[in-house]
Design a protein around this motif. Structure first.
Motif: not given
Length: 123
Positions: A30-36, A94-96, A101-102, A107-110
């Motif tokens: 909950d403190h992070y940006a998340i992505g697939w 597929y990657y999570c 801070w993203a 990609r390179h922000y994670f």
């Protein structure tokens, strides 16, 4: 130990559905940006869908809008990707990913990544 573990990939016929899950350990999502993200053979890893931490805004790649839905369950420290009406061009690993801070689904922000799960949609 900070870790992301994906599951839920597999072989599905065109028009079918899958739900990918990604469980985080060692930190609170909950403190992070998340992505697939996904990577097809011979192609760059691309952002599929992300949720920013600071504003809660959601991004979807044009190719998946209306078909994929990203969600998070902070109580379970898990993120999901519901994929409907799957197409052969969705075939990829597929990657999570997560990052403190993203602000964009690139990609390179994670900096924290899972090991990936294969999704195959035959032509």
């Amino acid at each position: 130990q900070v870790q992301l573990v994906e599951s839920g990939g597999g072989l599905v016929q065109p028009g079918g559905s899958l739900r990918l899950s990604c469980v985080a350990s060692g930190f609170a999502l909950d403190h992070y940006a998340i992505g697939w993200f996904r990577q097809a053979p011979g192609k760059e890893r691309e952002g599929v869908s992300c949720i920013s931490h600071s504003y809660g805004s959601t991004y979807y790649a044009d190719s998946v809008k209306g078909r994929f839905t990203i969600s998070r369950d902070d109580a379970k420290n898990t993120i999901y990707l519901q994929m409907n009406n799957l197409k052969p061009e969705d075939t990829a690993v597929y990657y999570c990913a997560a990052d403190r801070w993203a602000t964009t689904c690139v990609r390179h922000y994670f900096d924290t990544w899972g090991q990936g799960t294969q999704v195959t949609v035959p032509a």
